[in-house]
Write a protein that holds these residues in place. Sequence first.
Motif, PDB file in Angstrom:
ATOM      1  N   SER A 239       6.324   8.479 -26.919  1.00 42.47           N
ATOM      2  CA  SER A 239       7.630   8.041 -26.052  1.00 42.47           C
ATOM      3  C   SER A 239       7.590   8.704 -24.306  1.00 42.47           C
ATOM      4  CB  SER A 239       8.989   8.726 -26.727  1.00 42.47           C
ATOM      5  OG  SER A 239      10.229   8.340 -26.249  1.00 42.47           O
ATOM      6  N   LEU A 240       7.062   9.962 -24.738  1.00 38.95           N
ATOM      7  CA  LEU A 240       7.201  10.525 -23.556  1.00 38.95           C
ATOM      8  C   LEU A 240       5.816   9.404 -22.630  1.00 38.95           C
ATOM      9  CD1 LEU A 240       6.904  12.852 -21.273  1.00 38.95           C
ATOM     10  CD2 LEU A 240       5.594  13.919 -22.395  1.00 38.95           C
ATOM     11  N   ALA A 241       4.740   9.113 -23.541  1.00 43.04           N
ATOM     12  CA  ALA A 241       3.357   8.702 -22.875  1.00 43.04           C
ATOM     13  C   ALA A 241       3.698   7.182 -22.077  1.00 43.04           C
ATOM     14  CB  ALA A 241       2.559   8.256 -23.419  1.00 43.04           C
ATOM     15  N   VAL A 242       5.010   6.261 -22.289  1.00 41.78           N
ATOM     16  CA  VAL A 242       5.483   5.299 -21.738  1.00 41.78           C
ATOM     17  C   VAL A 242       5.973   5.645 -20.768  1.00 41.78           C
ATOM     18  CG1 VAL A 242       7.326   3.651 -22.557  1.00 41.78           C
ATOM     19  CG2 VAL A 242       5.328   4.548 -23.974  1.00 41.78           C
ATOM     20  N   SER A 243       6.986   7.061 -20.751  1.00 34.03           N
ATOM     21  CA  SER A 243       7.475   7.410 -19.450  1.00 34.03           C
ATOM     22  C   SER A 243       6.749   7.572 -18.083  1.00 34.03           C
ATOM     23  CB  SER A 243       8.936   8.633 -20.071  1.00 34.03           C
ATOM     24  OG  SER A 243       9.707   8.038 -20.874  1.00 34.03           O
ATOM     25  N   LEU A 244       5.236   8.346 -18.578  1.00 36.91           N
ATOM     26  CA  LEU A 244       4.933   8.880 -17.255  1.00 36.91           C
ATOM     27  C   LEU A 244       3.863   7.800 -16.674  1.00 36.91           C
ATOM     28  CD1 LEU A 244       2.896  11.889 -19.892  1.00 36.91           C
ATOM     29  CD2 LEU A 244       4.322  12.231 -17.300  1.00 36.91           C
ATOM     30  N   VAL A 245       3.805   7.061 -17.269  1.00 40.36           N
ATOM     31  CA  VAL A 245       3.638   5.277 -17.083  1.00 40.36           C
ATOM     32  C   VAL A 245       4.082   5.157 -16.420  1.00 40.36           C
ATOM     33  CG1 VAL A 245       1.756   2.786 -17.794  1.00 40.36           C
ATOM     34  CG2 VAL A 245       1.384   5.645 -18.833  1.00 40.36           C
ATOM     35  N   ALA A 246       5.040   4.386 -17.002  1.00 39.52           N
ATOM     36  CA  ALA A 246       6.121   3.760 -15.871  1.00 39.52           C
ATOM     37  C   ALA A 246       6.868   4.624 -14.939  1.00 39.52           C
ATOM     38  CB  ALA A 246       7.621   3.656 -17.127  1.00 39.52           C
ATOM     39  N   GLY A 247       6.528   6.616 -14.440  1.00 39.84           N
ATOM     40  CA  GLY A 247       6.705   6.568 -14.037  1.00 39.84           C
ATOM     41  C   GLY A 247       6.260   6.552 -13.007  1.00 39.84           C
ATOM     42  N   ALA A 248       5.192   6.787 -13.472  1.00 38.51           N
ATOM     43  CA  ALA A 248       3.508   6.693 -11.698  1.00 38.51           C
ATOM     44  C   ALA A 248       3.577   5.346 -11.260  1.00 38.51           C
ATOM     45  CB  ALA A 248       2.620   7.128 -12.725  1.00 38.51           C
ATOM     46  N   VAL A 249       3.586   4.006 -12.291  1.00 33.79           N
ATOM     47  CA  VAL A 249       3.926   2.798 -11.784  1.00 33.79           C
ATOM     48  C   VAL A 249       5.202   2.186 -10.419  1.00 33.79           C
ATOM     49  CG1 VAL A 249       3.735   0.752 -11.700  1.00 33.79           C
ATOM     50  CG2 VAL A 249       2.319   2.457 -13.395  1.00 33.79           C
ATOM     51  N   ALA A 250       6.237   3.454 -11.221  1.00 33.21           N
ATOM     52  CA  ALA A 250       7.085   3.265 -10.458  1.00 33.21           C
ATOM     53  C   ALA A 250       6.582   3.798  -8.690  1.00 33.21           C
ATOM     54  CB  ALA A 250       8.834   3.782 -11.480  1.00 33.21           C
ATOM     55  N   GLY A 251       6.952   5.234  -8.987  1.00 34.24           N
ATOM     56  CA  GLY A 251       6.129   6.065  -8.188  1.00 34.24           C
ATOM     57  C   GLY A 251       5.444   5.418  -7.015  1.00 34.24           C
ATOM     58  N   ALA A 252       4.507   4.732  -7.793  1.00 32.60           N
ATOM     59  CA  ALA A 252       3.419   4.216  -6.401  1.00 32.60           C
ATOM     60  C   ALA A 252       4.343   3.260  -5.639  1.00 32.60           C
ATOM     61  CB  ALA A 252       1.558   3.787  -7.550  1.00 32.60           C
ATOM     62  N   PHE A 313       7.029  15.006 -14.758  1.00 37.04           N
ATOM     63  CA  PHE A 313       7.979  14.948 -16.423  1.00 37.04           C
ATOM     64  C   PHE A 313       7.098  15.696 -16.921  1.00 37.04           C
ATOM     65  CE2 PHE A 313       9.333   9.812 -15.594  1.00 37.04           C
ATOM     66  CZ  PHE A 313       9.709  10.338 -16.499  1.00 37.04           C
ATOM     67  N   ALA A 314       5.502  16.152 -16.395  1.00 37.08           N
ATOM     68  CA  ALA A 314       5.156  17.072 -17.813  1.00 37.08           C
ATOM     69  C   ALA A 314       5.419  18.549 -17.907  1.00 37.08           C
ATOM     70  CB  ALA A 314       3.475  17.046 -17.358  1.00 37.08           C
ATOM     71  N   ILE A 315       5.507  18.943 -16.538  1.00 35.43           N
ATOM     72  CA  ILE A 315       6.202  20.886 -16.094  1.00 35.43           C
ATOM     73  C   ILE A 315       7.847  20.177 -16.732  1.00 35.43           C
ATOM     74  CG2 ILE A 315       6.736  22.545 -14.438  1.00 35.43           C
ATOM     75  CD1 ILE A 315       4.462  20.613 -12.711  1.00 35.43           C
ATOM     76  N   PHE A 316       8.519  19.715 -16.060  1.00 37.69           N
ATOM     77  CA  PHE A 316       9.705  19.605 -16.314  1.00 37.69           C
ATOM     78  C   PHE A 316       9.910  19.918 -18.242  1.00 37.69           C
ATOM     79  CE2 PHE A 316      13.896  18.557 -17.506  1.00 37.69           C
ATOM     80  CZ  PHE A 316      15.085  19.059 -16.649  1.00 37.69           C
ATOM     81  N   GLU A 317       9.277  18.611 -18.748  1.00 33.54           N
ATOM     82  CA  GLU A 317       9.771  18.494 -20.708  1.00 33.54           C
ATOM     83  C   GLU A 317       8.923  19.804 -21.050  1.00 33.54           C
ATOM     84  OE1 GLU A 317       9.830  15.977 -22.840  1.00 33.54           O
ATOM     85  OE2 GLU A 317      11.193  14.543 -21.158  1.00 33.54           O
ATOM     86  N   ALA A 318       8.119  20.514 -20.011  1.00 35.26           N
ATOM     87  CA  ALA A 318       7.592  21.525 -20.517  1.00 35.26           C
ATOM     88  C   ALA A 318       8.643  22.939 -20.658  1.00 35.26           C
ATOM     89  CB  ALA A 318       5.963  22.427 -20.229  1.00 35.26           C
TER      90      ALA A 318
END
Length: 356
Positions: A239-252, A313-318
């Motif tokens: 689920s985190l991986a999905v959010s990371l991918v979607a977030g990265a594409v959305a950011g671009a 995303f990664a830092i915030f989750e940690a």
Amino acid sequence: AGRGRYVVRELANFSRFGGEEDSVFGPRSLAFARIEEVTPAQYALLGACGAVCTAAAHVVLTPLEVVKTRIQVDGDGGGAGPAALAARIVDEEGVGGLFAGAAPIAAGYLVNGFLGFGLTELFKRGVGTRLDAVGPWAATVVGALGAAVLATTSVTPFEAAKVRMMVPEDRSAPASLVDVWRDLVDERGGVFEGLFGRSLSALVAKDLVFAAFKFAVFDQLRSALYAAAPRAADSPLESLAVSLVAGAVAGAVGAVASQPLDTTFARIETADGEDASVLGTLALIADEGGPRGLYAGVTTRALFAALLLAIEFAIFEALRDAFHVSRDDFAYALDALGAASASGGPPPALIPPPGR
């Protein structure tokens, strides 16, 4: 007792959280439909996690920001490209040249991240009680856009100093943040004009355009990914991986959409004349270089935005796990009911506040 079954009535029957009590369950019958209170300490902790992840991600990506800003203001060295420009900066100014402006970036985005994450949650919950018919997603968007205006205002003086430090007139004598602020105030005739007047409207416009496209793309792409791989919703890691991918594409995508305003901001901050309005500068750039001028540095900025959201995303989750800031602490009480009634939809995800 035991001779029948109890049915909890639909939310609509409770007249927007304030209906009559259930004759069996009494006052507790409405408890599930109320939004739990979040304490100031919880908002502060969420803001602190947001401050660290936002500042850290921006500082790590400072070299991309330096290259992008130099391209917007000075050009790319005759079409040599971002990589060649970065190499030239290292040759002429050392590795430190790629981290010019890191001080205002770190300080500014500590404040920006604290306000962005904390206010997004605060506004989302406030708006959510009035947009319950539309849904939590709409409340998140409205809350994030409202928080973006205040968070962007807070970072404006730091952004103004950042651009001046990244494209200094004398690159052999790096100035401190205080020195740059003093110069801006002296040159532009006052604290407001020096630190806010030129930049604020361009920054707010840029961030709102960025956020609008980011939210739209994030939601659509994330839904599509879960539709293609529904089992990912059952795994926290996937689920985190999905959010990371979607977030990265959305950011671009958000970066590409807002690039003309980002270029305009960089030119406004480095303009010599006093006439540096957003529309006037935008028209001037278009007249000088056409679409190519407006989109100078877009590749570097798209990469920057994609990496920025993924790192945040990664830092915030940690940090959230380390400080035990549970999603449940900030989730609507009704979110669980909505998820339970949905047919296997994806779990709610944190969307970082707008800001690039």
